[in-house]
Write a protein that holds these residues in place. Structure first.
Motif, PDB file in Angstrom:
ATOM      1  N   UNK A 382      28.372  37.729  47.544  1.00 38.82           N
ATOM      2  CA  UNK A 382      29.826  37.572  47.506  1.00 38.82           C
ATOM      3  C   UNK A 382      30.226  36.127  47.781  1.00 38.82           C
ATOM      4  N   UNK A 383      29.501  35.470  48.677  1.00 41.08           N
ATOM      5  CA  UNK A 383      29.789  34.063  48.966  1.00 41.08           C
ATOM      6  C   UNK A 383      29.497  33.197  47.747  1.00 41.08           C
ATOM      7  N   UNK A 384      28.381  33.477  47.071  1.00 39.76           N
ATOM      8  CA  UNK A 384      28.062  32.727  45.859  1.00 39.76           C
ATOM      9  C   UNK A 384      29.114  32.890  44.790  1.00 39.76           C
ATOM     10  N   UNK A 385      29.603  34.124  44.621  1.00 36.35           N
ATOM     11  CA  UNK A 385      30.669  34.370  43.642  1.00 36.35           C
ATOM     12  C   UNK A 385      31.947  33.639  44.024  1.00 36.35           C
ATOM     13  N   UNK A 386      32.322  33.736  45.291  1.00 36.73           N
ATOM     14  CA  UNK A 386      33.555  33.097  45.737  1.00 36.73           C
ATOM     15  C   UNK A 386      33.487  31.576  45.558  1.00 36.73           C
ATOM     16  N   UNK A 387      32.372  30.971  45.931  1.00 36.15           N
ATOM     17  CA  UNK A 387      32.241  29.525  45.797  1.00 36.15           C
ATOM     18  C   UNK A 387      32.255  29.110  44.329  1.00 36.15           C
ATOM     19  N   UNK A 388      31.621  29.907  43.489  1.00 38.44           N
ATOM     20  CA  UNK A 388      31.631  29.614  42.063  1.00 38.44           C
ATOM     21  C   UNK A 388      33.045  29.668  41.496  1.00 38.44           C
TER      22      UNK A 388
END
Length: 487
Positions: A382-388
């Motif tokens: 979820x963090x990777x998606x949000x940062x992307x």
């Protein structure tokens, strides 16, 4: 309503409540401040409508869907039943006082007596009062009002006119709306929707903010309500609330996105792109795929994203419910055939073990990556998606309400142990399955293409190499994954 009758009960409606009651639009929606009497005013319209139907010897039905069993009972006990009794008391006092009239400071209803002819003479006949049950009010002529806890099933089963009370707080608001609207449309019934705001992730927000949708809209915040006679102390209320965001939302009627939402609507909107979601726009580039495995009522979702420069452009979202594992395999195989897929990240948790194993056998373990869902791994994805998305490196289809609902449905919570976890709020048609499929696609891209471990032999040269350059000194291309890969 105020009747100019000595010793009769008085029901006082404020101007904005009168405006609501007298608005005869078939579809109307109201956003009212807390403590503003929105349910009271809405019940006033219902009782008045039933009373007029009784006088005209018609039968009508109203259904009130509230956010819970307790609020449904409260609407009946605190508003509808006392108001019905008061109406009858007022009607008795007005029985010989002429026609109904609505004037500036009082709302009079007609006499609840009927004239009948018998033997050439006209008689006035009193009609008995309404009867009351736990969740119902029955009028003697056959009209009735039922109050229920809101759910898609209760919305599908209602009859007659409908009041959705505190609709922004209904669980599964979109499913409730999808069940209720066809029923109302078939019978040419009236629909009333009232609430205070509750963020932007619900059907109430969509109905209230969509321009030119044919709805009559009422908007009364705390300042307007007090201006029109609501007897509350604004400063005292604000101090008692002691939370500026809550005050802004519940009394000033601000559309605040919930602080716990992992992806707020502003971020989601900023990542929408008109070219995303169209398989026909595929440019033949490297693709990264996320697959959320499903069983029973969950959605099976495949998200295909193409790398365009430095941006992952979602090319296709496949979402299916209640399909067999064989059909899920077929859909994935079709994606692998149509796109240049570098890597697939699949949910391997629980029942996902076999689909992942089978996919690796068909497409190669280098291209298929199984992901075990845990508190830590979900937070990482979820963090990777949000940062992307914050970096505008992921583009999603525009104008897809189901995708928006899924992406917004993930909430961040911190437990008693201090560990943060992510949960779905349930106001979507799955369990945030599109969210996790997209997060898996971004995870697949972050892993990069699979390296085959090629190493050049020192002293050899390509036929196109400069005379003094060995192949083993070539560091490869540049870019996000320029140092070698599967393609």
């Amino acid at each position: 309503m105020s009747a100019a009758v000595p010793d009769s009960p008085i029901i006082k409606f404020l101007p904005y409540q009168k405006a609501w009651i007298t608005d005869a639009s078939r579809f109307k929606i109201g956003m009212f401040t807390r403590r503003g009497g929105k349910t009271f005013g809405s019940c006033g319209e219902i009782v008045d409508d039933c009373t007029r139907a009784e006088i005209e010897q018609r039968k009508i039905r109203w259904t009130i869907l509230s956010r819970s069993e307790a609020t449904a009972k409260e609407a009946l006990e605190d508003a509808l039943k006392p108001m019905t009794r008061a109406y009858y008391a007022v009607l008795k006092g007005l029985s010989n006082r002429g026609q109904p009239q609505f004037v500036e400071d009082e709302f009079r209803v007609p006499a609840y007596q009927r004239e009948v002819e018998q033997g050439g003479e006209t008689f006035r006949v009193d009609v008995p009062a309404a009867s009351y049950k736990t969740h119902e009010v029955h009028f003697p002529g056959g009209s009735r009002v039922v109050a229920l806890s809101a759910s898609p099933d209760s919305a599908r089963g209602f009859g007659g006119n409908l009041l959705l009370d505190e609709f922004a707080f209904h669980k599964d608001s979109r499913a409730i709306w999808g069940s209720a609207l066809p029923v109302a449309a078939r019978g040419n019934h009236k629909i009333r929707v009232i609430s205070t705001p509750n963020g932007k992730g619900n059907k109430f927000y969509e109905l209230m903010t969509t321009a030119e949708n044919g709805w009559s809209k009422h908007h009364v915040d705390i300042y307007e309500a007090v201006k029109q006679g609501l007897d509350v102390n604004i400063d005292e209320l604000r101090r008692g609330m002691a939370d500026q965001d809550k005050w802004a939302q519940e009394f000033e009627l601000a559309w605040l996105d919930e602080a716990s939402a992992w992806l707020d609507y502003d971020l989601i909107s900023a990542c929408e792109h008109t070219e995303a979601g169209d398989p026909g726009g595929y440019k033949g580039g490297m693709c990264f795929v996320g697959v959320d495995i499903a069983a029973r009522n969950d959605l099976f979702v495949i998200v295909v994203s193409e790398l365009v420069g430095e941006v992952l452009m979602v090319r296709e979202i496949i979402a299916k419910k209640r399909i067999s594992f064989a059909e899920q395999d077929r859909l994935l195989d079709d994606v692998m055939r149509r796109y240049r897929v570098v890597r697939v990240a699949m949910d391997q948790t629980g029942m996902g073990e076999k689909p992942v194993e089978d996919a690796k056998a068909r497409h190669g373990s280098e291209r298929v990556q199984g992901v075990l869902f845990s508190t830590a791994s979900k937070l990482d994805m979820a963090t990777g998606l949000k940062e992307s998305m914050q970096d505008r490196k992921t583009r999603i289809p525009a104008g897809d309400p189901l995708l928006r609902a899924d992406l917004h449905s993930i909430k961040s919570q911190v437990g008693v142990t201090g560990i943060r976890r992510l949960v779905a709020d349930g106001d979507s048609d799955g369990h945030a399955d599109r969210f996790w499929a997209l997060a898996l696609a971004v995870t697949a891209a972050d892993l990069g293409p699979e390296s085959f471990g090629y190493q050049g032999v020192p002293g050899t040269r390509s036929r196109w190499a400069d005379p003094d350059q060995d192949d083993d000194e070539d560091k490869g291309g540049s870019g996000r994954w320029g140092d070698g890969g599967a393609w």
